[in-house]
Scaffold this active site. Structure first.
Site, PDB file in Angstrom:
ATOM      1  N   ARG A 161      33.308  93.427   5.224  1.00  0.00           N
ATOM      2  CA  ARG A 161      33.665  92.209   5.958  1.00  0.00           C
ATOM      3  C   ARG A 161      32.443  91.778   6.747  1.00  0.00           C
ATOM      4  O   ARG A 161      31.830  92.574   7.452  1.00  0.00           O
ATOM      5  CB  ARG A 161      34.799  92.488   6.943  1.00  0.00           C
ATOM      6  CG  ARG A 161      36.039  93.031   6.326  1.00  0.00           C
ATOM      7  CD  ARG A 161      37.238  92.763   7.188  1.00  0.00           C
ATOM      8  NE  ARG A 161      37.711  91.416   6.944  1.00  0.00           N
ATOM      9  CZ  ARG A 161      38.400  91.062   5.853  1.00  0.00           C
ATOM     10  NH1 ARG A 161      38.690  91.924   4.931  1.00  0.00           N
ATOM     11  NH2 ARG A 161      38.791  89.812   5.688  1.00  0.00           N
TER      12      ARG A 161
ATOM     13  N   LYS B 230      34.171  88.684  -0.196  1.00  0.00           N
ATOM     14  CA  LYS B 230      35.090  88.113  -1.191  1.00  0.00           C
ATOM     15  C   LYS B 230      34.553  88.440  -2.587  1.00  0.00           C
ATOM     16  O   LYS B 230      34.483  89.611  -2.929  1.00  0.00           O
ATOM     17  CB  LYS B 230      35.264  86.617  -0.915  1.00  0.00           C
ATOM     18  CG  LYS B 230      35.874  86.366   0.487  1.00  0.00           C
ATOM     19  CD  LYS B 230      36.173  84.919   0.727  1.00  0.00           C
ATOM     20  CE  LYS B 230      36.947  84.713   1.999  1.00  0.00           C
ATOM     21  NZ  LYS B 230      36.138  84.486   3.190  1.00  0.00           N
TER      22      LYS B 230
ATOM     23  N   GLU C 292      20.407  94.423  19.738  1.00  0.00           N
ATOM     24  CA  GLU C 292      20.299  92.971  19.981  1.00  0.00           C
ATOM     25  C   GLU C 292      18.883  92.497  19.684  1.00  0.00           C
ATOM     26  O   GLU C 292      17.909  93.187  20.021  1.00  0.00           O
ATOM     27  CB  GLU C 292      20.636  92.663  21.443  1.00  0.00           C
ATOM     28  CG  GLU C 292      22.122  92.644  21.707  1.00  0.00           C
ATOM     29  CD  GLU C 292      22.444  92.405  23.173  1.00  0.00           C
ATOM     30  OE1 GLU C 292      21.527  92.227  23.979  1.00  0.00           O
ATOM     31  OE2 GLU C 292      23.643  92.430  23.495  1.00  0.00           O
TER      32      GLU C 292
ATOM     33  N   TYR D 196      23.037 100.060  19.215  1.00  0.00           N
ATOM     34  CA  TYR D 196      22.864  98.685  19.700  1.00  0.00           C
ATOM     35  C   TYR D 196      21.501  98.166  19.272  1.00  0.00           C
ATOM     36  O   TYR D 196      20.520  98.891  19.345  1.00  0.00           O
ATOM     37  CB  TYR D 196      22.962  98.639  21.236  1.00  0.00           C
ATOM     38  CG  TYR D 196      24.175  97.857  21.669  1.00  0.00           C
ATOM     39  CD1 TYR D 196      24.225  96.481  21.469  1.00  0.00           C
ATOM     40  CD2 TYR D 196      25.268  98.486  22.245  1.00  0.00           C
ATOM     41  CE1 TYR D 196      25.348  95.757  21.837  1.00  0.00           C
ATOM     42  CE2 TYR D 196      26.388  97.761  22.606  1.00  0.00           C
ATOM     43  CZ  TYR D 196      26.425  96.396  22.401  1.00  0.00           C
ATOM     44  OH  TYR D 196      27.528  95.676  22.751  1.00  0.00           O
TER      45      TYR D 196
ATOM     46  N   ASP E  53      29.313  76.048   2.358  1.00  0.00           N
ATOM     47  CA  ASP E  53      29.954  77.311   2.727  1.00  0.00           C
ATOM     48  C   ASP E  53      30.462  77.930   1.415  1.00  0.00           C
ATOM     49  O   ASP E  53      31.494  77.520   0.885  1.00  0.00           O
ATOM     50  CB  ASP E  53      31.105  77.014   3.692  1.00  0.00           C
ATOM     51  CG  ASP E  53      31.935  78.250   4.021  1.00  0.00           C
ATOM     52  OD1 ASP E  53      31.715  79.310   3.394  1.00  0.00           O
ATOM     53  OD2 ASP E  53      32.813  78.146   4.897  1.00  0.00           O
TER      54      ASP E  53
ATOM     55  N   THR F  49      30.683  84.433   3.475  1.00  0.00           N
ATOM     56  CA  THR F  49      31.170  85.751   3.862  1.00  0.00           C
ATOM     57  C   THR F  49      30.598  86.721   2.830  1.00  0.00           C
ATOM     58  O   THR F  49      30.111  86.304   1.773  1.00  0.00           O
ATOM     59  CB  THR F  49      32.709  85.839   3.823  1.00  0.00           C
ATOM     60  OG1 THR F  49      33.159  85.468   2.522  1.00  0.00           O
ATOM     61  CG2 THR F  49      33.349  84.938   4.855  1.00  0.00           C
TER      62      THR F  49
END
Ligand SMILES: Cc1ncc(COP(=O)(O)O)c(C=O)c1O
Length: 411
Positions: free
Chosen positions: A232, A226, A53, A51, A197, A223
């Site tokens: 991902r 691609k 954050e 973790y 984008d 992203t």
């Protein structure tokens, strides 16, 4: 995957079956790609346990000293790759990257000018079905049906009429390059923010093969899975003056703990994209798409936007007496995977539209070039012209398997 095989043979077997499917067929979905083993290893690493954050040097959890190094590397490489002033690598995917970007600069009720979905825009650009369309007021411009280009006179007219706080470009099914300067000029005239984008074309931009909006635009989202060929995930690049707003919007505004195993995968993919071979790869993606374009035009198919300048083609199949759904089905039966897609101002429904969308990133990663693309196009054309010919479907499937055996990417 010995531990997985031993403990959970059901999941192991499904993964093996999916690998077979990916290797025995032709993957033409333009938003997909095959990541390297190095990226896969980073994705599957023990970083998934942590973790973290917050941001490097300012975390809400202890034990983040190593993780900071991973995230810093990903950020530095992304900056180098795109020439960005500030980068946030934490968005879990493309959708949260876009939503986080909107909330960084907009208030509820603000207007956004983005592209119509049937002309190539993405759901997260304000489609009425999405939650964000209930929060912001999305207005939609279109492409010119004759030229296939963005009609900038109309974008300017709409910008003056609706006074958007944000002008948005960058798409999921548009096959031409963009003139970012014109968007910027229009945005400056009405004092609006600019956002691109580049999810689909990030790899082609990183390789210097398509126009790069990062220097001119306020915000660029993408992203990483691609054409960029990473895990991902999502990413936001912005001007330094928006850095704090963007970071706060992603965490704590929208997300919790970042997925550091995937951020490590992003760093690896960025390192790959910085190598000279990646330029050759991006060039080949585009040459392969051009080869498909030529074959389909010669066979009398109608390509939307008058063809392609990137990795994808949007094709109207109705002139051949098929719907997009029927075309997808017959190609799928022969192990050619693509997706049905709306065409500009499509009179049909999204579940059974007039077109199909396909592209070359995955096949290019496998090493296929122009010679193989000609074969792929000929198979597709024969199937689309004879969709009920079961013998043809079976014989094509066999021929595809033979070709695929020469281009196995995952052993
Ligand atoms: C242009 C564009 N933006 C955003 C997204 C959303 O990305 P994700 O599916 O990773 O949330 C996509 C996905 O296809 C896309 O094409």
């Amino acid at each position: 995957m010995t531990a997985l095989k031993e403990f959970d043979s059901e999941i192991y077997n499904l993964i093996e079956k999916e690998k077979e499917r990916q290797m025995n067929g032709l993957e033409l979905i333009p938003s997909e790609n095959f990541v390297s083993l190095a990226v896969l290893e980073a994705n599957g690493s023990i970083l998934t346990n942590k973790y973290s954050e917050g941001y490097s040097g300012k975390r809400y959890y202890g034990g983040c000293q190593i993780i900071d190094g991973v995230e810093d590397l990903a950020i530095d490489r992304a900056k180098k790759l795109f020439g960005a002033e500030h980068v946030n690598v934490q968005p879990l995917s493309g959708a949260p990257a876009n939503i986080g970007a909107y909330f960084a600069i907009l208030e509820p009720g603000d207007t956004v000018l983005g592209m119509d979905l049937s002309h190539g825009g993405h759901l997260t650009h304000g489609h009425p079905i999405t939650y964000i369309s209930k929060i912001f007021n999305f207005q939609r411009y279109k492409t010119d049906l004759e030229t296939g280009l963005i009609d900038f006179d109309n974008v300017r007219k709409m910008a003056k009429e609706f006074k958007p706080k944000l002008i948005l470009c960058g798409y999921s099914a548009y096959s031409r390059d963009l003139d970012y300067k014109q968007f910027k000029e229009i945005a400056d005239e009405i004092d609006a923010y600019t956002m691109a984008d580049i999810a689909h074309i990030a790899g082609l931009i990183a390789a210097g093969k398509m126009n790069n909006p990062v220097k001119e635009f306020d915000i660029v989202t993408t992203t990483t899975h691609k054409t960029l060929r990473g895990p991902r995930g999502g990413m936001i690049m912005c001007k330094e003056e928006l850095a704090k707003k963007i970071d706060k919007s992603i965490f704590p505004g929208l997300q919790g703990g970042p997925h550091e195993n995937l951020i490590a995968g992003k760093a690896v993919a960025f390192k790959e994209a910085l190598q000279p071979e990646f330029k050759t790869y991006a060039e080949q993606i585009m040459k392969n798409a051009k080869t498909l374009e030529k074959e389909f035009i010669e066979a009398g198919f109608k390509l939307c936007f008058n063809g392609t300048e990137n990795h994808l083609i949007l094709m109207d199949v109705t002139s051949k007496g098929l719907s997009g759904k029927e075309a997808e089905k017959v190609l799928d039966a022969a192990n050619i995977t693509l997706n049905k897609n709306m065409i500009p101002d499509d009179p049909r429904s999204p579940m059974d539209p007039s077109g199909v969308r396909f592209g070359t990133p995955s096949l290019t990663t496998r090493g296929m070039k122009e010679k193989e693309m000609k074969k792929v196009a000929q198979w597709m054309i024969a199937l689309l012209e004879n969709p009920k010919d079961e013998k043809l479907i079976e014989s094509t499937k066999k021929e595809i398997k033979e070709l695929c055996n020469d281009f196995i990417f995952y052993k």
